[in-house]
Design an enzyme around this catalytic site. Sequence first.
Site, PDB file in Angstrom:
ATOM      1  CE  LYS A  86      -4.037   1.970   2.450  1.00 34.69           C
ATOM      2  NZ  LYS A  86      -4.879   1.796   3.534  1.00 34.69           N
TER       3      LYS A  86
ATOM      4  CB  SER B 119      -8.126   3.723   2.546  1.00 38.25           C
ATOM      5  OG  SER B 119      -7.161   3.006   3.426  1.00 38.25           O
TER       6      SER B 119
ATOM      7  CB  SER C 195      -8.278   0.827   5.482  1.00 37.69           C
ATOM      8  OG  SER C 195      -9.170   2.220   5.375  1.00 37.69           O
TER       9      SER C 195
END
Lengths: 98, 503, 502
Positions: B86, B161, B185
């Site tokens: 990420k 997210s 997330s």
Amino acid sequence: MPGITREEVAHLARLARLELKDEELDHFAGQLDDIIGAVAAVSDVADEDVPPTSHPLPLTNVMRPDEVRPSLTPQQALSGAPAQEQQRFKVPQILGEE
Amino acid sequence: MSDLTDVTSLTSMSAARIAAGIAAGEMTAVEVTEAHLARIAAVDEKVHAFLHVDREGALAQARAVDEKRARGEELGPLAGVPLALKDIFTTEGIPTTVGSKILENWIPPYDATVTKRLKDADVVILGKTNMDEFAMGSSTENSAFGPTGNPWDLTRIPGGSGGGSSASLAAFEAPLALGTDTGGSIRQPAAMTATVGVKPTYGGVSRYGMVAFSSSLDQGGPCARTVLDAALLHAVIAGHDPLDSTSIDQPVPDVVAAARQGDVTGLRVGVVKEFRGEGYQAGVMQRFDESVELLRELGAEVVEVSCPSFTKALAAYYLIAPSECSSNLARFDAMRYGLRVGDDGSRGAEEVTALTREAGFGDEVKRRVMLGTYALSSGYYDAYYGSAQKVRTLITRDFGKAFESVDVLISPTTPTTAFPIGERADDPMAMYLADLCTIPSNLAGNAAMSLPCGLAPEDGLPVGLQIIAPAMADDRLYRVGAAIEAALQARWGHPLLEEAPSL
Amino acid sequence: MTVTELASYEDALDAYDPVMGLEVHVELGTRTKMFCGCATGLGADANSQTCPTCLGMPGSLPVVNATGVESAIRIGLALNCDIAEWCRFARKNYFYPDMPKNFQTSQYDEPIAFEGYLDVQLEDGEVFRVGIERAHMEEDTGKSTHIGGATGRIHGASHSLLDYNRAGIPLIEIVTKPIEGAGARAPEVAKAYVAELRELIRALGVSDARMEMGQLRCDVNLSLRPHGRAAFGTRSETKNVNSLRSVERAARFEIQRHAAVLDSGGTILQETRHFHEEDGSTTSGRIKEEAEDYRYFPEPDLVPVAPSREWVEELRAELPELPRLRRNRLREEWGISQHEMQSALNAGAVGLIVATIDAGAPADQARKWWLGELARRANEEGLELADLPITAEQVARLSELVAEGSLNDKLARQTIEGILAGEGTPDEVVEKRGLKVVSDEGALGTAVDEAIAGNAAIADKIRGGKTAAAGALVGAVMKATRGQADAGRVRELILERLAPSE
Ligand SMILES: [Mg+2]
Ligand SMILES: [Zn+2]
């Protein structure tokens, strides 16, 4: 809870250093008002004798010995700087207090 | 090329299988990496899971693994396995944007502790994945660099997210990914894409080098396609870090052993009463209820528990997270790194900062920064931030009480399946509901997992089952998760992801 | 610049009671910064002592320096404070380019030390008790240099350059309670307080507390209220007053300025003011229109500090003798007045004198050199005494050389000059410069004989019994030996040789 006005949004934007456009002020005023209306429910517990939790785990006294660790090189430190001069971060003139 | 090393087979393998294959010499790390890079090249234009692909770096890491093996050195349990990171973890020499224009060209001079541990474990980092800007969002639509598509239906959101990480797994671009979970997330995108995602106990994985959204809630964790893969990755990234004051200085629970054991006989499972009702999609509840039944069949004792304060969790979260972020994001001021706008020689630093933040932050970030600024303001602090912290205490107490009588709690991960891109874009409150079930664990700091439990009959989209364990009992997640995974796959005859349309 | 109206000091005190609040920031002398492992040494290259944490880079996190906490507790204990059983750091949010995170990690409503006092002794010996509100831990900011302005000041600058080597260095902020009842002596109390605090910090060994280097910085808050009124007046905050003398002058100036404003029916603005060393005046800084909203909240990246009572008691037991008590003890030992001791304190000489005595010098000699010649030299160079390149051991050796007659005062001063010029130890300088008193009888005898031969008329006078005339011959010998002769011995020799024949 009182509604959030356009002026309040402008004040918050100033505190948060956001140069909002006029139309954004109106847009955010409406949205923030909705959100604050929804989250205000937390104040139902405001007078309750409940201690606040700031850290999810009850750790205390996490400290490090006073021993030097390697720093970045000045080149690394400045590698992302929008501008630099004399191995220092170059920034626009600082107004306000000295 | 043997069957084993054909591209499709390499990209559909589990991380455990890949690691074993490389260790046994059935395939090389370079072959595995090339297969995944080829898959990314083929499908990522449609999925947009990656913001940056580090082709050269990945191949160099893979070559190093192959050389290590050639020298007869012992390989770690994930050596040579590709991973999608990420774009919130700093990577020395590789851009780290957090999905924001304000950091568009930032190349960090240092590695996050997680990045370092991945490298030390010889995991091959393929690149950086898309995310909602500063991890603020539940759909990945808030990325400054465009949304990510859900491989199950590219017109729908992959969750957020960490939508880039979950989509990269579901699109077979990577067998492992890393996420961060502040309000869901990791788990919510896992649910949306039929993958596995774990939010470890707060303090279990170092936050050093993880760009902060909300410091007291953020937690990095593993994303994978199987429970065992998630456990293997969990073991690599977890453990004490002296650079993070909130890191737990205790041994990491043996999550890999728990995932291998996968037995729930006699385990006490609590169903959270508050997580159903209005707003919950029928197909989601159907699959959830089937999972509850399955656990009973597998020998677990299932009871209903009530956690009344959970109804205020969302409200508390949307005060605490914005408050902390309003302060955490103040550093983006155009002075030391990142974007600078309007520095034409006539403007002062104050104005340049304000113009840069206006130009560099998206709407959701601005909303939360202002909301947090409001909640912390004198005169409002006690009513908002202070009360939210009290709610946090009540939620932690509810969990504590529940865990006196059960070993784990379960719930749907999300109230609904993946929604269409754009549907909730300008309705923040509707968007926030996506994290209804995941938020309490962030507030209390305990451990939670999402794993696929079927497709909702009405839309054919994945449904996630959430398992919650007490702090530092992360192993229970894997024990329960592995048991359910095995039973469901036996029932389906294959992993759920095989039902996803081909891209 | 507008001329500030001032009331006379006497008139001001006739009408009003001054109330002061002093905020002192002490930079600790730890090896590393408060929240990261970067070194803190002075004089390093710009931005060479920085890391992701003290640059506020995305993803970085703070970890507390244990010595920083220990120093804070020791300072708290020495200030007779209670030490918190549990306290947290807080974020103080405001934007400023010298502050990398745009919040200062500080303490807010849970300081580590609170409710204490410091007794300060005034020049006449009176002891004045200054209440301590709190002492808390925080971090310093980076240093900005303003480019393009006329005097390196912020106004008129085109841009600024930032060096973050200092950002994150531990600070202890010590805040007094309102200081009331000092009356006309308020400025003296302010100065004595800062001087005493400085001594205390040094005695604890937690900082060099050098004001001229910004290691100890003082903000002087001052308000006036008419006699008999309970409520405080509006205060001004004079920032960064960085010498003892300036602290006194700033307080005095503000008393006179406030009085003039109030006398003319005006109101005092709550504002920050800048102090000017050149003329001792203050000028308006930033007016606080809307109250500052720092949005403090507990620092989520740090866990609470809960010093165990055992640790606190251990630190209490190890506290050194408090400077004021020590000074009183020394004053008796040395047999000097309160006033003399105060001068030694203000000159920063007490520790140096003690060290010189410890190195073997008599107390009066140690005081004489440090407060005389060395103080004069330090003053000329604009240095603190402690910064002169001479050690207590060297001063002790110097006084030994004088005591044994190898040097006279004049030669000793020349020796000091040599030491300060880096020419070596006292013995080396004496050797190199050939400064030793000539007491060798042969050489002296020759010089005396030559003087007698060259001044026959004077010699005759002495032979005739006018011994007072010997002075002239002594002068001649001293001149011939370039001052290196022992004048007393020369006189003896002259009188011996020219003794009236019996
Ligand atoms: Mg302060
Ligand atoms: Zn540092």
